[in-house]
Design a protein around this motif. Structure first.
Motif, short mmCIF file in Angstrom:
data_model
loop_
_atom_site.label_atom_id
_atom_site.label_comp_id
_atom_site.label_asym_id
_atom_site.label_seq_id
_atom_site.Cartn_x
_atom_site.Cartn_y
_atom_site.Cartn_z
N ALA A 77 -41.69 47.89 9.42
CA ALA A 77 -42.19 46.26 10.27
C ALA A 77 -41.26 46.37 11.12
N ALA A 78 -41.70 45.17 12.31
CA ALA A 78 -41.05 45.73 13.73
C ALA A 78 -39.59 45.63 13.11
N TRP A 79 -39.05 44.89 12.74
CA TRP A 79 -37.55 45.75 12.70
C TRP A 79 -37.08 46.79 12.40
N GLU A 80 -38.40 47.30 11.88
CA GLU A 80 -37.19 48.83 11.53
C GLU A 80 -38.25 49.54 12.30
N VAL A 81 -38.21 49.53 13.82
CA VAL A 81 -38.70 50.45 14.45
C VAL A 81 -38.04 49.95 15.83
N ASP A 82 -37.78 48.36 15.87
CA ASP A 82 -36.91 47.94 17.22
C ASP A 82 -35.77 47.61 16.90
N GLU A 83 -35.10 48.56 18.07
CA GLU A 83 -33.81 48.16 18.41
C GLU A 83 -33.32 46.86 18.83
N ALA A 84 -34.01 46.47 19.06
CA ALA A 84 -33.88 45.29 19.91
C ALA A 84 -34.19 43.55 19.07
N TYR A 85 -34.32 43.92 17.73
CA TYR A 85 -35.40 43.23 17.52
C TYR A 85 -34.20 42.15 17.46
N GLU A 96 -46.29 44.40 18.80
CA GLU A 96 -45.11 45.10 19.85
C GLU A 96 -45.22 45.85 19.70
N LYS A 97 -44.61 46.72 21.46
CA LYS A 97 -44.96 47.47 21.57
C LYS A 97 -46.01 48.30 22.29
N ASP A 98 -47.17 48.14 22.08
CA ASP A 98 -48.58 48.83 21.34
C ASP A 98 -47.80 50.00 20.35
N ARG A 102 -40.33 57.03 13.36
CA ARG A 102 -39.33 57.01 12.35
C ARG A 102 -38.20 56.32 12.85
N SER A 103 -38.46 55.53 11.02
CA SER A 103 -37.29 54.39 11.06
C SER A 103 -36.02 54.16 12.06
N ILE A 104 -35.65 53.09 12.62
CA ILE A 104 -34.25 53.07 13.10
C ILE A 104 -33.35 53.19 12.04
N THR A 105 -34.27 52.81 10.68
CA THR A 105 -32.60 53.05 10.02
C THR A 105 -31.92 54.22 9.23
N LYS A 106 -32.63 54.93 9.60
CA LYS A 106 -32.82 55.91 9.41
C LYS A 106 -31.57 56.69 9.93
N ASP A 107 -31.52 56.52 11.50
CA ASP A 107 -29.89 56.86 11.85
C ASP A 107 -29.69 55.52 11.86
N GLN A 142 -28.01 44.52 12.84
CA GLN A 142 -28.94 44.81 13.20
C GLN A 142 -28.54 43.02 14.70
N CYS A 143 -27.98 42.17 14.23
CA CYS A 143 -27.06 41.50 14.54
C CYS A 143 -26.40 40.89 14.62
N CYS A 144 -25.54 42.17 14.06
CA CYS A 144 -23.69 41.87 14.02
C CYS A 144 -23.06 40.79 14.49
#
Length: 468
Positions: free
Chosen positions: A306-314, A61-63, A71-76, A390-392
């Motif tokens: 994992a994909a969910w750790e780097v993809d904000e639109a997961y 996914e997303k190459d 950088r994991s989006i979870t840190k942000d 992520q799903c809110c």
């Protein structure tokens, strides 16, 4: 002579030209072949596991060719959540006295009846389970059934047929089965490292059972503390395979069992022949539990996200699947309930989940296998909450129940229930004050995430869903 030299020179030039052309074409063929292989490998279809295609193994996914450098989006997100906690409305810090109604009702259910019905196991086996829960909202026989589970005679002991850690499968009288998870740690032991490190904590299984009742998520199998006599209740009734792993070490009886990580060098020993552990009621066969891979599963690899750790639109991709679309079922909302439950308990090892497929419509996600909880009370692993932030979205019933336990009420209520279990089982307190305080702190974080979602989506009905 000169003519022969010229002819030889011309022949040499021609030979060099031929070799150069051959080398050029060979190089072109090799590069073309290599490029073709790279293009082909990028376009290979991803392996799927049944209907759950949103797994942590989606490496294409997303190459994302080098996830270890991302950088994991979870840190942000964690920084945003911390800021939201600092600006939470005061209502979340005030104690909601309505929690006492829930607590008193649960304590009333835990009273032990003097006369036990002969067919009492028919209640949790056949009367209680339905599509949404293993125990109904009102269960006046609960305390009596838990006591019978603590006291029932063992008729056979064997290695548990599943899992990677030492567990025993006990056959009890009245044709009942139960899983026994032994005590490995003291109550105040802190598990350092990744959230999934260490062995199962038996007291966490019991804490999870009581927490599920407080949160009206009665999807945890019946669980009690039980002390086993390793000689009379295990060794003398053991199958040959289990018996072969038992031995005496002074006055203590030890065993190491048969499992993936079981080893003679890593036994568990009773104190004076008695071993404390969690005894978990084995669900009846007719429920037909089906295991599914969790969409927010970890990779369990240090340098791979994992994909969910780097993809904000997961989450959008997850909801595109009919399996997890909130319009089709409550499964995604149930997984968000599970994430909230696991975050409070500090359980970051929910790599799969189970559903009871007994002709139930829209069955709820069960909360089975909670032993990797209560690891480190000083750390909040925010990524456990990824399905929520992520799903809110969240079940209205769950949100309403969470708000009942504001202002430190959760630790008070769970502490009371755990103290009741410890007294009945005659063991040390099951949960330390540090772990109880950590749950209050994590509940504030959950409030903050939901508040952030409400600001983001503007309308309450876009976040708090009444789907059950």
């Amino acid at each position: 002579m000169i003519g022969r030299r010229c002819a030889f020179f011309a022949l040499s030039i021609l030979l060099i030209l031929v070799l150069s052309v051959n080398v050029y074409f060979i190089r072109m063929i090799v590069e073309t072949s290599s490029t073709s292989r790279r293009i082909y490998s990028r376009n290979l279809p991803e392996p799927k596991s049944g209907q759950d295609s949103f797994t942590s193994s989606r490496s294409n996914e997303k190459d994302l060719q080098d996830r270890s450098q991302l950088r994991s989006i979870t840190k942000d997100i964690s920084e945003k959540i911390k800021e939201e906690v600092r600006t939470l409305p005061s209502k979340y810090f005030k104690q909601n006295t309505s929690y006492t109604l829930v607590l008193e009702r649960l304590l009333a259910e835990l009273r032990i009846m003097p006369n036990v019905r002969e067919d009492i196991w028919n209640i949790p086996n056949n009367n209680w389970p339905d599509a949404h829960q293993l125990i109904p909202p009102a269960a006046p026989e609960l305390g009596t059934i838990l006591e019978v589970l603590r006291r029932s005679k063992v008729v056979r002991a064997d290695n548990a047929p599943l899992g990677t850690q030492l567990k025993l499968m006990l056959n009890l009288e009245n044709d009942i089965k139960a899983l026994f998870k032994p005590q490995w740690y003291s109550r105040d032991a802190i598990i350092h490292g990744p959230v999934y490190h260490g062995k199962d904590r038996h007291n966490a299984e019991v804490a999870a059972f009581y927490l599920s009742s407080l949160l009206a998520l009665r999807r945890v199998p019946l669980t009690v503390i039980r002390k086993l006599d390793l000689v009379e209740e295990v060794r003398d009734l053991a199958t040959p395979a289990l018996y072969a792993t038992m031995y005496q070490e002074g006055n203590d009886t030890c065993l190491y069992g048969v499992c993936h990580y079981c080893s003679l060098t890593d036994p568990v020993c009773g104190s004076g022949g008695v071993l404390e552990g969690a005894l978990i009621f084995w669900l009846p066969r007719y429920l037909r539990l089906i295991k599914h891979r969790h969409p927010w599963q970890r990779t369990y690899k240090k340098n791979k996200l994992a994909a969910w750790e780097v993809d904000e639109a997961y989450c959008d991709k997850v909801m595109d699947s009919k399996t997890y679309s909130p319009q089709s079922s409550s499964r995604l909302l149930d997984l968000i309930d599970t994430a909230i439950f696991d975050f409070l308990m500090d359980n970051g090892d929910r790599h799969h989940y189970e559903l009871a497929q007994n002709n139930f419509h829209n069955p709820a996600v069960l909360l089975i296998d909670n032993g990797k909880s209560l690891g480190n009370p000083d750390v909040d692993h925010l990524d456990i909450l990824a399905p929520l932030y992520q799903c809110c979205i969240i079940h209205k019933t769950t949100w309403d129940r969470l708000r009942l336990f504001s202002g430190g009420s959760l630790s008070i209520a769970l502490g009371r229930l755990a103290a009741h279990e410890a007294e009945i089982a005659d063991v040390l307190p099951l949960i330390t004050e540090a772990h109880l305080s950590a749950m209050d702190r994590r509940l504030l974080i959950i409030y903050a995430v939901v508040e952030s979602c409400l600001k983001k989506k503007k309308y309450v009905s876009n976040v708090i869903l009444d789907h059950r």
